[in-house]
Design a protein around this motif. Structure first.
Motif, mmCIF file in Angstrom:
data_model
loop_
_atom_site.group_PDB
_atom_site.id
_atom_site.type_symbol
_atom_site.label_atom_id
_atom_site.label_comp_id
_atom_site.label_asym_id
_atom_site.label_seq_id
_atom_site.Cartn_x
_atom_site.Cartn_y
_atom_site.Cartn_z
ATOM 1 N N PHE A 68 0.834 -1.211 0.000
ATOM 2 C CA PHE A 68 0.000 0.000 0.000
ATOM 3 C C PHE A 68 0.861 1.251 0.000
ATOM 4 N N THR A 69 1.949 1.236 0.783
ATOM 5 C CA THR A 69 2.856 2.373 0.856
ATOM 6 C C THR A 69 3.531 2.628 -0.479
ATOM 7 N N LEU A 70 3.962 1.567 -1.141
ATOM 8 C CA LEU A 70 4.623 1.705 -2.429
ATOM 9 C C LEU A 70 3.663 2.256 -3.478
ATOM 10 N N ILE A 71 2.417 1.771 -3.450
ATOM 11 C CA ILE A 71 1.417 2.263 -4.400
ATOM 12 C C ILE A 71 1.155 3.734 -4.175
ATOM 13 N N PHE A 72 1.045 4.146 -2.894
ATOM 14 C CA PHE A 72 0.782 5.552 -2.559
ATOM 15 C C PHE A 72 1.917 6.452 -3.034
ATOM 16 N N ILE A 73 3.163 6.015 -2.794
ATOM 17 C CA ILE A 73 4.324 6.819 -3.191
ATOM 18 C C ILE A 73 4.386 6.933 -4.704
ATOM 19 N N THR A 74 4.077 5.840 -5.420
ATOM 20 C CA THR A 74 4.104 5.865 -6.879
ATOM 21 C C THR A 74 3.079 6.845 -7.429
ATOM 22 N N ASN A 75 1.869 6.801 -6.853
ATOM 23 C CA ASN A 75 0.827 7.718 -7.302
ATOM 24 C C ASN A 75 1.169 9.160 -6.980
ATOM 25 N N ALA A 76 1.792 9.396 -5.824
ATOM 26 C CA ALA A 76 2.095 10.758 -5.386
ATOM 27 C C ALA A 76 3.163 11.413 -6.242
ATOM 28 N N SER A 77 4.000 10.616 -6.899
ATOM 29 C CA SER A 77 5.098 11.176 -7.677
ATOM 30 C C SER A 77 4.695 11.501 -9.115
ATOM 31 N N ALA A 78 3.488 11.101 -9.477
ATOM 32 C CA ALA A 78 3.061 11.293 -10.862
ATOM 33 C C ALA A 78 2.217 12.548 -10.995
ATOM 34 N N GLY A 79 2.506 13.388 -12.009
ATOM 35 C CA GLY A 79 1.722 14.584 -12.287
ATOM 36 C C GLY A 79 1.508 14.710 -13.779
ATOM 37 N N GLU A 80 0.480 15.455 -14.175
ATOM 38 C CA GLU A 80 0.164 15.616 -15.582
ATOM 39 C C GLU A 80 1.255 16.410 -16.299
ATOM 40 N N LEU A 81 1.707 15.891 -17.412
ATOM 41 C CA LEU A 81 2.704 16.585 -18.213
ATOM 42 C C LEU A 81 2.005 17.622 -19.098
ATOM 43 N N ILE A 82 2.609 18.805 -19.202
ATOM 44 C CA ILE A 82 2.016 19.910 -19.948
ATOM 45 C C ILE A 82 2.916 20.299 -21.116
ATOM 46 N N ASP A 83 2.305 20.437 -22.278
ATOM 47 C CA ASP A 83 3.012 20.946 -23.456
ATOM 48 C C ASP A 83 1.971 21.606 -24.363
ATOM 49 N N LYS A 84 1.746 22.899 -24.149
ATOM 50 C CA LYS A 84 0.698 23.619 -24.861
ATOM 51 C C LYS A 84 1.275 24.846 -25.553
ATOM 52 N N THR A 85 0.752 25.163 -26.707
ATOM 53 C CA THR A 85 1.129 26.374 -27.439
ATOM 54 C C THR A 85 -0.144 27.135 -27.805
ATOM 55 N N ILE A 86 -0.167 28.431 -27.502
ATOM 56 C CA ILE A 86 -1.346 29.264 -27.733
ATOM 57 C C ILE A 86 -0.936 30.464 -28.576
ATOM 58 N N SER A 87 -1.622 30.683 -29.671
ATOM 59 C CA SER A 87 -1.347 31.838 -30.523
ATOM 60 C C SER A 87 -1.963 33.090 -29.910
ATOM 61 N N VAL A 88 -1.172 34.153 -29.786
ATOM 62 C CA VAL A 88 -1.656 35.413 -29.207
ATOM 63 C C VAL A 88 -1.123 36.566 -30.044
ATOM 64 N N LYS A 89 -2.024 37.290 -30.712
ATOM 65 C CA LYS A 89 -1.593 38.354 -31.607
ATOM 66 C C LYS A 89 -1.714 39.749 -31.002
ATOM 67 N N SER A 90 -2.585 39.916 -30.017
ATOM 68 C CA SER A 90 -2.776 41.244 -29.413
ATOM 69 C C SER A 90 -2.698 41.176 -27.893
ATOM 70 N N LEU A 91 -1.870 40.282 -27.376
ATOM 71 C CA LEU A 91 -1.791 40.066 -25.935
ATOM 72 C C LEU A 91 -1.034 41.209 -25.251
ATOM 73 N N GLU A 92 -1.675 41.802 -24.242
ATOM 74 C CA GLU A 92 -1.047 42.881 -23.468
ATOM 75 C C GLU A 92 -0.593 42.413 -22.086
ATOM 76 N N HIS A 93 -1.368 41.499 -21.474
ATOM 77 C CA HIS A 93 -1.072 41.073 -20.106
ATOM 78 C C HIS A 93 -1.179 39.553 -19.979
ATOM 79 N N LEU A 94 -0.206 38.974 -19.269
ATOM 80 C CA LEU A 94 -0.240 37.558 -18.925
ATOM 81 C C LEU A 94 -0.331 37.437 -17.405
ATOM 82 N N LEU A 95 -1.296 36.635 -16.912
ATOM 83 C CA LEU A 95 -1.494 36.445 -15.485
ATOM 84 C C LEU A 95 -1.216 34.987 -15.144
#
Length: 289
Positions: free
Chosen positions: A8-35
């Motif tokens: 159970f401990t090993l399963i918990f640690i394995t799950n806790a170390s995994a996060g969603e990988l992000i790779d996104k590109t967004i087109s912005v032609k008139s962007l003034e502010h990024l928050l």
């Protein structure tokens, strides 16, 4: 029973170390502010010449996902968390953005770094470091327990850390720095207005003043040192109110001493066009070339 617990401990640690990988590109032609809003982790922001936002990294395992709102002139990026969960290692993101777009950020246990941004940086974190390089226009940032480092930047600067070290260099028209117990270090060139406030930490400023510059450095118990680059042209007013010493290595003027262990020194250096005020309650003051 022990085997089941270990599995159970090993399963918990394995799950806790995994996060969603992000790779996104967004087109912005008139962007003034990024928050940017990230509860915890590390965020690196880099300015480039493309009219697009690129986000890479890994989300905290407690994150519900990456929320992006595009409102044309504004783009909002937020790591959405599961309530007030404190599990996981944080979300680590690398964001490329147009260098001419301004950025606003917010974090709690989050460190941020910014590079090559030309339209201003503003924001705060509570427990994290702030690193800024090659920023222009207005920089207004704060942290509670982290360090702040700003290099090779210019414009108007306002920075504050409660317990961390503040270190900045560059060419600013106006600069303000504040710390409670951390140290303040600055290497400046041709500044017009500089104000620093410190309670118990040391303050060390080095640089050349513009003509008619106004410099005011204050502390409660921290020592203050100013080192001029080139000739100092300023009317100088130095004071240690109780117990501290004043050392003047620019002219031969000596401080006045009172019965209450107070030391004061007023003198004019060069043509006296600028103004240098250094005041501390119990700390010491030193100025030198």
């Amino acid at each position: 029973m022990k085997i089941v617990f270990l599995l159970f401990t090993l399963i918990f640690i394995t799950n806790a170390s995994a996060g969603e990988l992000i790779d996104k590109t967004i087109s912005v032609k008139s962007l003034e502010h990024l928050l940017i809003n990230n509860l915890r982790g590390d965020v690196e922001v880099i300015g480039w010449n493309k009219e697009e936002i690129k986000i890479q990294g890994e989300l905290d395992d407690s994150a519900l996902g990456l929320k992006i709102k595009d409102k044309g002139h504004k783009l909002y990026i937020k790591v959405k968390m599961k309530g007030d969960s404190h599990l996981g290692d944080g979300s680590d993101l690398k964001i490329f953005m147009p260098s001419k777009t301004s950025v606003w950020f917010k974090g709690v246990d989050t460190s941020f770094s910014f590079n090559n941004l030309k339209s201003g940086i503003e924001g705060r974190t509570i427990n994290g470091d702030l690193i800024i390089q090659e920023a222009q226009q207005k920089v207004n940032v704060s942290t509670v327990s982290g360090d702040i480092s700003i290099k090779d930047s210019n414009g108007v600067l306002s920075i504050e850390s409660v317990t961390g070290t503040v270190n900045f260099s560059g060419e600013y028209s106006k600069a303000y720095a504040k710390s409670m117990s951390g140290e303040i270090f600055a290497k400046i060139d041709n500044i017009e207005i500089l104000k620093t406030e410190n309670v118990s930490g040391k303050t060390f400023i080095e640089g050349k003043l513009q003509e008619d510059a106004y410099i005011k450095l204050t502390s409660v118990s921290g020592d203050i040192k100013y080192k001029t680059v080139g000739e100092l042209n300023a009317a100088c007013k130095l004071e240690s109110q109780f117990g501290g010493k004043i050392k003047n290595k620019i002219t031969k003027d000596l401080p006045e001493k009172s019965m209450m262990q107070q030391q004061k020194l007023n003198f004019v250096s060069g043509d006296g066009s600028g103004k240098l005020i250094i005041n501390t309650v119990t700390g010491s003051v030193a100025i030198e070339e």
